[in-house]
Design a protein around this motif. Structure first.
Motif, PDB file in Angstrom:
ATOM      1  N   GLY A 190       0.850  -1.185   0.000  1.00 32.44           N
ATOM      2  CA  GLY A 190       0.000   0.000   0.000  1.00 32.44           C
ATOM      3  C   GLY A 190       0.882   1.230   0.000  1.00 32.44           C
ATOM      4  O   GLY A 190       1.325   1.723  -1.040  1.00 32.44           O
ATOM      5  N   ASN A 191       1.198   1.710   1.218  1.00 32.51           N
ATOM      6  CA  ASN A 191       2.115   2.837   1.339  1.00 32.51           C
ATOM      7  C   ASN A 191       3.579   2.367   1.219  1.00 32.51           C
ATOM      8  O   ASN A 191       4.499   3.158   1.245  1.00 32.51           O
ATOM      9  CB  ASN A 191       1.875   3.529   2.686  1.00 32.51           C
ATOM     10  N   GLY A 193       5.563   0.736   3.200  1.00 32.49           N
ATOM     11  CA  GLY A 193       6.436   0.689   4.360  1.00 32.49           C
ATOM     12  C   GLY A 193       6.769  -0.735   4.771  1.00 32.49           C
ATOM     13  O   GLY A 193       7.905  -1.041   5.139  1.00 32.49           O
ATOM     14  N   ASN A 194       5.782  -1.621   4.689  1.00 29.09           N
ATOM     15  CA  ASN A 194       5.997  -2.966   5.209  1.00 29.09           C
ATOM     16  C   ASN A 194       6.955  -3.784   4.343  1.00 29.09           C
ATOM     17  O   ASN A 194       7.808  -4.501   4.857  1.00 29.09           O
ATOM     18  CB  ASN A 194       4.652  -3.692   5.362  1.00 29.09           C
ATOM     19  N   ALA A 243      -7.139  -1.008   2.889  1.00 33.69           N
ATOM     20  CA  ALA A 243      -5.853  -0.808   3.567  1.00 33.69           C
ATOM     21  C   ALA A 243      -4.702  -0.587   2.574  1.00 33.69           C
ATOM     22  O   ALA A 243      -3.632  -0.130   2.957  1.00 33.69           O
ATOM     23  CB  ALA A 243      -5.528  -1.993   4.478  1.00 33.69           C
ATOM     24  N   GLU A 290      -8.299  -9.776   6.425  1.00 32.34           N
ATOM     25  CA  GLU A 290      -9.074  -8.736   5.753  1.00 32.34           C
ATOM     26  C   GLU A 290      -8.720  -8.706   4.258  1.00 32.34           C
ATOM     27  O   GLU A 290      -7.700  -9.290   3.854  1.00 32.34           O
ATOM     28  CB  GLU A 290      -8.852  -7.386   6.427  1.00 32.34           C
ATOM     29  N   SER A 293      -5.110  -7.965   3.022  1.00 30.05           N
ATOM     30  CA  SER A 293      -4.146  -9.014   3.360  1.00 30.05           C
ATOM     31  C   SER A 293      -4.132 -10.116   2.316  1.00 30.05           C
ATOM     32  O   SER A 293      -3.091 -10.699   2.017  1.00 30.05           O
ATOM     33  CB  SER A 293      -4.500  -9.636   4.711  1.00 30.05           C
ATOM     34  N   GLY A 328      -3.689  -8.252   8.251  1.00 29.72           N
ATOM     35  CA  GLY A 328      -4.706  -7.830   9.223  1.00 29.72           C
ATOM     36  C   GLY A 328      -5.818  -8.857   9.394  1.00 29.72           C
ATOM     37  O   GLY A 328      -6.060  -9.692   8.510  1.00 29.72           O
TER      38      GLY A 328
HETATM   39  C1  LIG Z   1      -1.165  -0.932   6.320  1.00 32.09           C
HETATM   40  C2  LIG Z   1      -1.670  -2.181   5.730  1.00 32.09           C
HETATM   41  C3  LIG Z   1      -1.191  -2.681   4.514  1.00 32.09           C
HETATM   42  C4  LIG Z   1      -0.207  -1.959   3.668  1.00 32.09           C
HETATM   43  O1  LIG Z   1       1.062  -1.830   4.250  1.00 32.09           O
HETATM   44  P1  LIG Z   1       2.066  -0.722   3.707  1.00 32.09           P
HETATM   45  O2  LIG Z   1       3.168  -0.696   4.661  1.00 32.09           O
HETATM   46  O3  LIG Z   1       1.273   0.566   3.695  1.00 32.09           O
HETATM   47  O4  LIG Z   1       2.449  -1.116   2.323  1.00 32.09           O
HETATM   48  C5  LIG Z   1      -1.664  -3.902   4.071  1.00 32.09           C
HETATM   49  N1  LIG Z   1      -2.592  -4.590   4.766  1.00 32.09           N
HETATM   50  C6  LIG Z   1      -3.087  -4.127   5.931  1.00 32.09           C
HETATM   51  C7  LIG Z   1      -4.112  -4.945   6.641  1.00 32.09           C
HETATM   52  C8  LIG Z   1      -2.647  -2.922   6.447  1.00 32.09           C
HETATM   53  O5  LIG Z   1      -3.158  -2.466   7.603  1.00 32.09           O
END
Ligand SMILES: *Cc1c(COP(=O)(O)O)cnc(C)c1O
Length: 363
Positions: A190-191, A193-194, A243, A290, A293, A328
């Motif tokens: 998404g963003n 970071g992970n 998300a 979710e 995920s 999540g």
């Molecule tokens: C925040 C989030 C993501 C995305 O993670 P990023 O670090 O923004 O790429 C994916 N799945 C869930 C459930 C999240 O809360």
């Protein structure tokens, strides 16, 4: 010897920027299970092993807690009295809980109408001040940056470097559980970071001799919110997976580095593919995550169908190990769960009425 799990900071203290002066704010996050995915493994064949890193079992139901324990501990060390974030939901749920534990004020800004019900309930229940803006996540993050630049409030989005430090612990746990890094690491983006944090975690563990190798990082965006894949900002991102509904990822460049340095890929999956994986996980693997995920597993299924793994033979006597992060918990988004399941069957209060709907032989 007592073996109580005390959260990721105490467990991985040597790998994190903390000192004895850091007041640890923890809800005992981390230590999430690596669940063997029997059906996915069987579909891939005997040379493959698929595991689900079930991050929905963190204290607030997502991996965000790994970063939040670090960000909030460092904020308290720094003398902060308030924290703030923009959020598609899980960051605000996590920030609100850790702020409550630390006695800080928490302000969250969310995009109007695009937050899953469970996440909203968490932020409100933990006492955060919640603002819904008429805009998307990227607008919310712009506002948060402007305010935290000018006022004494700590920003706890993943642009806060301590967030990514904490999130590296997911990679450490996977290596500790498997005895080495996997061959492939599938993850929603998404963003971004992970994916950045996991890659840094794997690289560091490898450097410290705690893992013999490093995985290929396989990131998946939603097709309607895939700026990295399309190589351009998406001004109006759209996907069921709220998300990862992000059009201009903060860690865009780092995600590309993770992909390139690991010989991995960042690809996209459609909402239909996400929902298929979401249902498959719940109905066939027994694991409820979710929608966002499920993008990791949707990516795995997409590559399976394309024959990608035919070229990935394991070394003799070993297996190709694949980890999919389920970021999540499914209960975060009850509306989507119910929408994509069979309907409840209403019947009169009798055994016969129930039996009319189930095929059973009498004993
Ligand atoms: C925040 C989030 C993501 C995305 O993670 P990023 O670090 O923004 O790429 C994916 N799945 C869930 C459930 C999240 O809360």
């Amino acid at each position: 010897m007592a073996k109580m799990w005390r959260g990721i900071i105490e467990q991985y203290r040597d790998y994190l920027p903390v000192t004895s002066a850091t007041p640890v704010v923890s809800l005992c996050e981390g230590n999430t299970p690596l669940v063997p995915a029997r059906q996915l493994s069987a579909e891939l064949g005997p040379q493959y092993e698929v595991f689900l890193k079930y991050e929905g079992l963190n204290p607030t139901g997502s991996f965000k807690d790994r970063g939040m324990t670090m960000a909030v501990s460092k904020a308290v060390e720094d003398g902060a009295t308030a924290i703030m974030c923009a959020s598609t939901g899980n960051t605000s749920a996590s920030a609100a809980a850790y702020a409550a534990s630390a006695g800080l004020e928490c302000i969250v800004i969310i995009p109007q109408g695009n937050i899953a019900l469970g996440k909203m309930a968490q932020a409100l229940m933990h006492g955060a001040k919640v603002f819904a803006v008429d805009g998307n996540f990227d607008d919310a993050l712009r506002i948060v940056r402007e305010i935290t630049n000018n006022y004494p409030i700590t920003l706890v989005n993943s642009v806060n470097p301590f967030r990514l430090d904490g999130q590296k612990s997911g990679a450490y746990e996977i290596c500790d559980a498997l005895g080495d890094a996997p061959d492939f690491h599938f993850i929603p983006v998404g963003n971004a970071g992970n994916i950045t944090a996991y890659w840094r975690g794997y690289v560091e563990y490898h450097k410290h001799g705690k893992a013999a190798r490093r995985p290929r990082m396989m990131g998946f965006q939603a097709a309607g919110a895939a700026p990295i894949v399309r190589k351009q900002v998406v001004p109006k991102p759209e996907t069921i997976a709220t998300a990862i509904r992000i059009g201009n990822p903060a860690s865009w460049k780092f995600a590309e580095d993770a992909r390139d340095d690991s010989n991995g890929m960042i690809d996209m999956v459609t909402d239909a593919e996400i929902i298929e994986a979401y249902q498959f996980l719940a109905r066939r693997e027994g694991v409820f995550c979710e929608p966002a995920s499920a993008a990791s597993v949707a990516g795995l299924i997409k590559l399976m169908k394309s024959g990608f793994f035919k070229h990935e033979a394991p070394a003799p006597g070993s297996k190709v190990r694949i980890v999919c992060v389920l970021t999540g918990h499914g209960l975060k988004d009850p509306d989507n769960a119910i929408k994509h399941s069979a309907e409840v069957i209403s019947v009169p209060a009798s055994a016969d009425a129930v039996l009319e709907h189930v095929a059973l032989a009498r004993r």
